[in-house]
Structures are given as C-alpha cells and as structure tokens.
Scaffold this motif. Structure first.
Motif, PDB file in Angstrom:
ATOM      1  N   PRO A 144     -21.729   0.678 -13.781  1.00  0.00           N
ATOM      2  CA  PRO A 144     -20.688   1.510 -12.908  1.00  0.00           C
ATOM      3  C   PRO A 144     -20.273   2.736 -13.420  1.00  0.00           C
ATOM      4  N   GLY A 145     -20.600   3.162 -14.780  1.00  0.00           N
ATOM      5  CA  GLY A 145     -20.192   4.595 -15.319  1.00  0.00           C
ATOM      6  C   GLY A 145     -21.212   5.476 -15.097  1.00  0.00           C
ATOM      7  N   GLY A 146     -22.350   5.148 -14.500  1.00  0.00           N
ATOM      8  CA  GLY A 146     -23.416   6.263 -14.436  1.00  0.00           C
ATOM      9  C   GLY A 146     -23.476   6.946 -12.836  1.00  0.00           C
ATOM     10  N   ASN A 147     -22.089   7.734 -12.687  1.00  0.00           N
ATOM     11  CA  ASN A 147     -22.203   8.489 -11.413  1.00  0.00           C
ATOM     12  C   ASN A 147     -23.039   9.649 -11.629  1.00  0.00           C
ATOM     13  N   ARG A 148     -23.280  10.515 -12.778  1.00  0.00           N
ATOM     14  CA  ARG A 148     -23.880  11.776 -12.837  1.00  0.00           C
ATOM     15  C   ARG A 148     -25.397  11.464 -12.209  1.00  0.00           C
ATOM     16  N   LEU A 149     -26.158  10.575 -12.778  1.00  0.00           N
ATOM     17  CA  LEU A 149     -27.393  10.104 -12.659  1.00  0.00           C
ATOM     18  C   LEU A 149     -27.668   9.579 -11.313  1.00  0.00           C
ATOM     19  N   ARG A 150     -26.536   8.862 -10.672  1.00  0.00           N
ATOM     20  CA  ARG A 150     -26.535   8.277  -9.512  1.00  0.00           C
ATOM     21  C   ARG A 150     -26.509   9.240  -8.391  1.00  0.00           C
ATOM     22  N   ASN A 151     -25.868  10.179  -8.568  1.00  0.00           N
ATOM     23  CA  ASN A 151     -25.644  11.412  -7.717  1.00  0.00           C
ATOM     24  C   ASN A 151     -26.903  12.258  -7.561  1.00  0.00           C
ATOM     25  N   GLN A 152     -27.768  12.315  -8.914  1.00  0.00           N
ATOM     26  CA  GLN A 152     -28.992  13.006  -9.141  1.00  0.00           C
ATOM     27  C   GLN A 152     -29.885  12.501  -8.194  1.00  0.00           C
ATOM     28  N   ILE A 153     -29.982  11.031  -8.369  1.00  0.00           N
ATOM     29  CA  ILE A 153     -31.119  10.181  -7.908  1.00  0.00           C
ATOM     30  C   ILE A 153     -30.996  10.004  -6.399  1.00  0.00           C
ATOM     31  N   CYS A 154     -29.777  10.254  -5.795  1.00  0.00           N
ATOM     32  CA  CYS A 154     -29.348  10.271  -4.351  1.00  0.00           C
ATOM     33  C   CYS A 154     -29.705  11.597  -3.690  1.00  0.00           C
ATOM     34  N   GLU A 155     -29.586  12.628  -4.310  1.00  0.00           N
ATOM     35  CA  GLU A 155     -29.862  14.082  -4.031  1.00  0.00           C
ATOM     36  C   GLU A 155     -31.289  14.190  -3.996  1.00  0.00           C
ATOM     37  N   VAL A 156     -31.997  13.824  -5.233  1.00  0.00           N
ATOM     38  CA  VAL A 156     -33.637  14.105  -5.126  1.00  0.00           C
ATOM     39  C   VAL A 156     -34.313  13.142  -4.101  1.00  0.00           C
ATOM     40  N   LEU A 157     -33.754  11.932  -4.027  1.00  0.00           N
ATOM     41  CA  LEU A 157     -34.566  10.980  -3.221  1.00  0.00           C
ATOM     42  C   LEU A 157     -33.801  11.006  -2.003  1.00  0.00           C
ATOM     43  N   ASP A 158     -33.330  12.006  -1.241  1.00  0.00           N
ATOM     44  CA  ASP A 158     -32.699  11.851  -0.324  1.00  0.00           C
ATOM     45  C   ASP A 158     -33.795  11.909   0.906  1.00  0.00           C
ATOM     46  N   THR A 159     -34.011  10.770   1.418  1.00  0.00           N
ATOM     47  CA  THR A 159     -35.003  10.433   2.576  1.00  0.00           C
ATOM     48  C   THR A 159     -34.799  11.310   3.771  1.00  0.00           C
ATOM     49  N   ASP A 160     -33.608  11.787   4.350  1.00  0.00           N
ATOM     50  CA  ASP A 160     -33.633  12.496   5.492  1.00  0.00           C
ATOM     51  C   ASP A 160     -34.090  13.875   4.907  1.00  0.00           C
ATOM     52  N   LEU A 161     -33.819  14.532   3.908  1.00  0.00           N
ATOM     53  CA  LEU A 161     -34.152  15.709   3.429  1.00  0.00           C
ATOM     54  C   LEU A 161     -35.692  15.521   3.203  1.00  0.00           C
ATOM     55  N   ILE A 162     -36.052  14.469   2.661  1.00  0.00           N
ATOM     56  CA  ILE A 162     -37.782  14.520   2.501  1.00  0.00           C
ATOM     57  C   ILE A 162     -38.499  14.545   3.781  1.00  0.00           C
ATOM     58  N   ARG A 163     -37.702  13.653   5.054  1.00  0.00           N
ATOM     59  CA  ARG A 163     -38.480  13.975   6.509  1.00  0.00           C
ATOM     60  C   ARG A 163     -38.574  15.224   6.923  1.00  0.00           C
ATOM     61  N   GLN A 164     -37.453  16.069   6.731  1.00  0.00           N
ATOM     62  CA  GLN A 164     -37.480  17.467   7.173  1.00  0.00           C
ATOM     63  C   GLN A 164     -38.240  18.132   6.328  1.00  0.00           C
ATOM     64  N   GLN A 165     -38.470  17.861   5.162  1.00  0.00           N
ATOM     65  CA  GLN A 165     -39.468  18.654   4.350  1.00  0.00           C
ATOM     66  C   GLN A 165     -40.929  18.423   4.941  1.00  0.00           C
ATOM     67  N   ALA A 166     -41.012  17.128   5.215  1.00  0.00           N
ATOM     68  CA  ALA A 166     -42.545  16.576   5.755  1.00  0.00           C
ATOM     69  C   ALA A 166     -42.735  17.247   7.040  1.00  0.00           C
ATOM     70  N   GLU A 167     -41.855  17.235   7.887  1.00  0.00           N
ATOM     71  CA  GLU A 167     -42.098  18.119   9.254  1.00  0.00           C
ATOM     72  C   GLU A 167     -42.657  19.269   9.146  1.00  0.00           C
ATOM     73  N   HIS A 168     -42.286  20.277   7.959  1.00  0.00           N
ATOM     74  CA  HIS A 168     -42.672  21.499   7.857  1.00  0.00           C
ATOM     75  C   HIS A 168     -43.813  21.546   6.744  1.00  0.00           C
ATOM     76  N   SER A 169     -44.359  20.304   6.445  1.00  0.00           N
ATOM     77  CA  SER A 169     -45.549  20.290   5.372  1.00  0.00           C
ATOM     78  C   SER A 169     -45.015  20.673   4.046  1.00  0.00           C
ATOM     79  N   ALA A 170     -43.810  20.489   3.831  1.00  0.00           N
ATOM     80  CA  ALA A 170     -43.356  21.402   2.562  1.00  0.00           C
ATOM     81  C   ALA A 170     -42.820  20.184   1.624  1.00  0.00           C
ATOM     82  N   VAL A 171     -43.259  18.966   1.700  1.00  0.00           N
ATOM     83  CA  VAL A 171     -42.795  17.775   0.918  1.00  0.00           C
ATOM     84  C   VAL A 171     -43.912  17.710  -0.425  1.00  0.00           C
TER      85      VAL A 171
END
Length: 483
Positions: A111-138
């Motif tokens: 429960p106390g791992g908020n910093r790593l939790r935010n980092q994981i959600c930010e790096v593995l943001d699937t909406d962002l990854i899909r946008q990058q994939a549409e522009h062949s930048a993933v």
C-alpha cells in the motif's frame, strides 16, 4: 495451483456415513460444510506443516493436455512475432500484453508504494502506447527493458538469475514470453511469502479456529462425528473387556463403566492410529486434517519395526561372534533401510526383500568374521537366519509381536508426558538400533495427538459421556457445559 502437501479429502465416505434414521441434508448445507472443511484443512496444513507451499500446476509431460497447451501457446507467440515483423508492424496484441503485465506488477506493490505505482502506470500507459503505435513511434524493446528492471526491484533474491537471463535474451517475442513465465513464478513467491507471514498468527489461533469451524460443520452435518464415535467406542469396549478379565468380583460389573479412565480410553484410541489401514479404513472425522501425516508416520514406523526385528534376530543368532563391532550393526541397518524403501507400495514383495536382506546380512557378517580371523557362518546357520528374516511378515510372528508391543509401550508412555516433551522416555530393550528415528517419530506423533486433544477435547468429552453414562447424562453435560 495445487497443494504441495497431500490433503487426503474423502468427502463421500468420510463425512456422510449412513445413519438411522437418516437426516435430509440440503445441497446448501453440504456446500457450507465443504467450505468450512476446506478452510479448516488449509489453515491446519499451513500452521502445522512448515514446508507447506503452493506450486504451479503442471500437466504430465507428453500428456494430451500438455501438448494442447504447448500448441495453443506456441500459436499465440507465432502470431505475435508475425505481427511485430509485419510492414508496418501491428502492435495491438503486444499492447494488451503490456496492459496485463502492468496489472501484475501493480499487484506486487505494498500500500505504501505510491511512487513506483505512479511510475508503472505512467510508463505502461496503454492509451499513450496506442497513440505512439499509430505514429510508429512505440519502443517495444524499451518497454520490455523497463518491465524487466521493475521486476528486478520487486522479485525475491531467488529470482535474480531469471532476471539476468531475461536481460540477456535478444528476441523480443521470447523476452515477452519469458517475462510472463517469471511473473508467474513471482506470483507464487508472493503467495508463499504471505503464507509464511500468516503461519505464526494461525499457530496462535489454530485451536479456537479449528474448534469453531468443526462446530459449524457439525451443525450443518450432524453425522460428522459418527466415525469418531465408533473409534472411541471400540476403545471403551476393549477397556471394559480388560476390566472384566482382571478378576472383577461378581456384582461389581455395573460399576465398571464409571471406573474407566477417559484419558486412558482416548490414549488407546490414538494408539490404534499407528496400526490403521489407511488404504481401506476411514479415519475419524476429527483426525482427517492430519490423515496424510499419520499415514506417513505409520509407514515409517512399520519400516523401523522390521529393522528392529532384523537386528534382534541377528543379535540372537550371531551376536556372540560379532560383539564389539558397532559399525557392522550400522552397516546392516543401512542395507535394510535401502532395500525396504517403498515397502508400503502394493507392488512391493516384502518376503523377497527380507530374503535378500538375509543373504546380504550373511555376506556382511562373514566378511567381518574373516577380518577377525574367525570361521564364517556354516550353511545351516545362514539358512536359519535367512529363514527367520523371511518369516517376519507372517501373521503372529513372535519377534514382530514383541517389537510391536515394545514400540506401542514407548508411544503410550509419550502420550502420558506433558506437552511439549521436555525429555523423551527411555526406549525399551531391543529398540536401540532405531532409537534416534523412533524418538523423532514419537515426538511428531505426540505433537499431532496433543494438538488434536486441544482442538477436539470438548467433542471427545461429550462422546465419552454418552458412551459411559448414556443419553440422559449427555444432556446434563451439555447443559452444564453451556452454563
């Protein structure tokens, strides 16, 4: 997942024996009792068995299920590889994998791992990854490297080698495949860590927890003590017969029941478990959670009985010739242990093995005699020794009966000691060759019995009141107990 320790659950026979008159048990009551039994059994196993752990399910090698699983998984990874190698690459399957990976990584966090939790959600943001994939930048490889690095921070030290292998893998599809494999291992590590953390708490609460759960089972299934009652009734009848055979005077027979010691009756019931036929006879319901342990203990004890018998026969026949050769006795014991391995399997030919042990014993004794410049055993003595070895398995063999009685006496003396055992009782004569192993098994047996008494003592007390004083006294006992 399956339990590494065998839990020996036999519902149909054990918990619903025929009664007269029968009570209609609804499906909901059966399921409620099943849940209580399952929870109680699992809690008992975790608390008692320090080696208890969960393992991943694995289909038998070369089985149909194993082949189907391999084909389906291989097809998935082949499709993924073809999509990533296409022009332009197709990333949708890969993105779904990273979404699943993200959820697994988040499940490992405290429960106390908020910093790593935010980092994981930010790096593995699937909406962002899909946008990058549409522009062949993933950057699939970069995402995989981040996942591996994060796994390295979260995994147990025992997984460090797996993480290093992941970093050294070049093919991206193989990397993703192995990431899921290692994540599965990490999930098992997390579950087993939780189990180890819970064990001290369960051990402190086990007696009250098991007693409460069993009471719930009894309320749902009133026949849940039938086997236990018969188990205790058998000991009561044996003790009554024993009293009548010890010259009870005429007229004193009616007072024999109250003169029975409930502790003695119960201890004799527990001793029966050491000679139980676990393949054919159902255990008392109150001992089902320890069924696998008791069976294993009994099987080891039977092996020790045979070793003690063999040692006694050898000493009686050639002890005078081999006196002062302790290493010979130990060598003969090691030979017996090896050859008796697996003696509880149905396919095991005990008579043939005992004959082989006899032959090998003659060889070893003759070798020791030659080393001392003495004559070897003559053919008649050797044949007699081998014959006595082979006869151990026969019913009512006097050597077996003697050793069995002495072991029973030793185990009975253990049950009279306070718990836990501060010092072991003296081992009866003829058992010195197995003393160390016997003390270990005796301690394990006493621990099982003492815990069982603590948990189910009130149930046993009610059964004994019913058997010794009848139904009327039983009701009074219940009333006073509730008061």
């Amino acid at each position: 997942m399956h339990m590494a320790s065998k839990l020996n659950l036999k519902w149909g026979q054990q918990w619903f024996p025929a009664t007269s008159p029968p009570r209609v048990v609804t499906f909901d009551e059966v399921m409620a009792a099943a849940r209580n039994l399952s929870n109680m059994t699992l809690a008992h196993e975790i608390a008692i068995n320090e080696n208890f752990q969960l393992k991943q399910d694995a289909f038998p090698e070369n089985s149909l299920a194993s082949r189907v699983k391999h084909i389906v998984h291989q097809a998935f990874w082949d499709i993924l590889e073809s999509e990533l190698n296409a022009e332009p690459p197709e990333y949708e399957h890969a993105i779904k994998l990273f979404e699943e990976i993200r959820e697994i990584l988040l499940s490992f966090l405290t429960p106390g791992g908020n910093r790593l939790r935010n980092q994981i959600c930010e790096v593995l943001d699937t909406d962002l990854i899909r946008q990058q994939a549409e522009h062949s930048a993933v950057d699939i490889q970069g995402l995989a490297n981040y996942v591996i690095s994060t796994m390295g921070k979260l995994c147990a030290p025992m997984r460090d080698d797996d993480i290093r292998e992941l970093k050294a893998t070049g093919n991206i599809v193989e990397v993703l495949r192995q990431i899921f494999h290692v994540l599965d291992l990490m999930k098992m590590d997390m579950v087993n860590f939780t189990i180890r953390s819970l064990r001290p708490h369960l051990q402190r609460q086990l007696v009250d927890y098991e007693r409460t759960k069993f009471q719930e089972i009894l309320e749902e299934t009133p026949s849940a003590l039938d086997q236990t009652t018969e188990w205790i009734r058998e000991s009561v009848n044996e003790e009554l017969l024993s009293l009548s055979e010890t010259a009870l005077t005429p007229g004193a027979e009616n007072s024999s029941k109250p003169s029975l010691s409930p502790t003695l009756v119960l201890n004799n019931s527990y001793l029966k478990l050491l000679q139980w036929d676990y393949q054919k006879k159902e255990l008392p319901e109150t001992l089902m959670t320890d069924g696998a342990r008791l069976q294993e203990l009994t099987e080891k004890l039977n092996q020790l009985k045979i070793i003690a018998c063999l040692s006694l026969i050898t000493n009686n026949m050639v002890g005078a010739l081999t006196e002062g050769l302790p290493e010979l006795a130990n060598r003969l014991k090691r030979i017996s242990v090896v050859l008796l391995e697996g003696m509880n399997k149905e396919t095991f030919n005990l008579k043939e093995v005992l004959n082989s042990i006899g032959v090998q014993t003659c060889v070893e004794v003759n070798k020791a005699l030659v080393e001392r410049d003495l004559s070897i055993l003559n053919a008649e003595v050797q044949a007699n020794l081998i014959g006595q070895f082979s006869s151990i398995e026969e019913e009512d063999n006097p050597i077996w009966s003697l050793i069995d009685k002495r072991i029973q006496l030793y185990m009975k003396s253990l049950l009279c000691l306070p718990s836990p055992q501060k010092c072991m009782p003296p081992v009866p004569g003829g058992l010195a060759i197995i003393q160390q192993e016997l003390e270990v098994l005796g301690s394990q047996y006493a621990n099982i019995v003492n815990l069982n008494k603590q948990v189910y003592g009130p149930f046993y007390a009610n059964i004994l009141r019913k058997l010794l004083f009848g139904e009327e006294a039983m009701g009074k006992a219940d009333a006073s107990s509730s008061n």
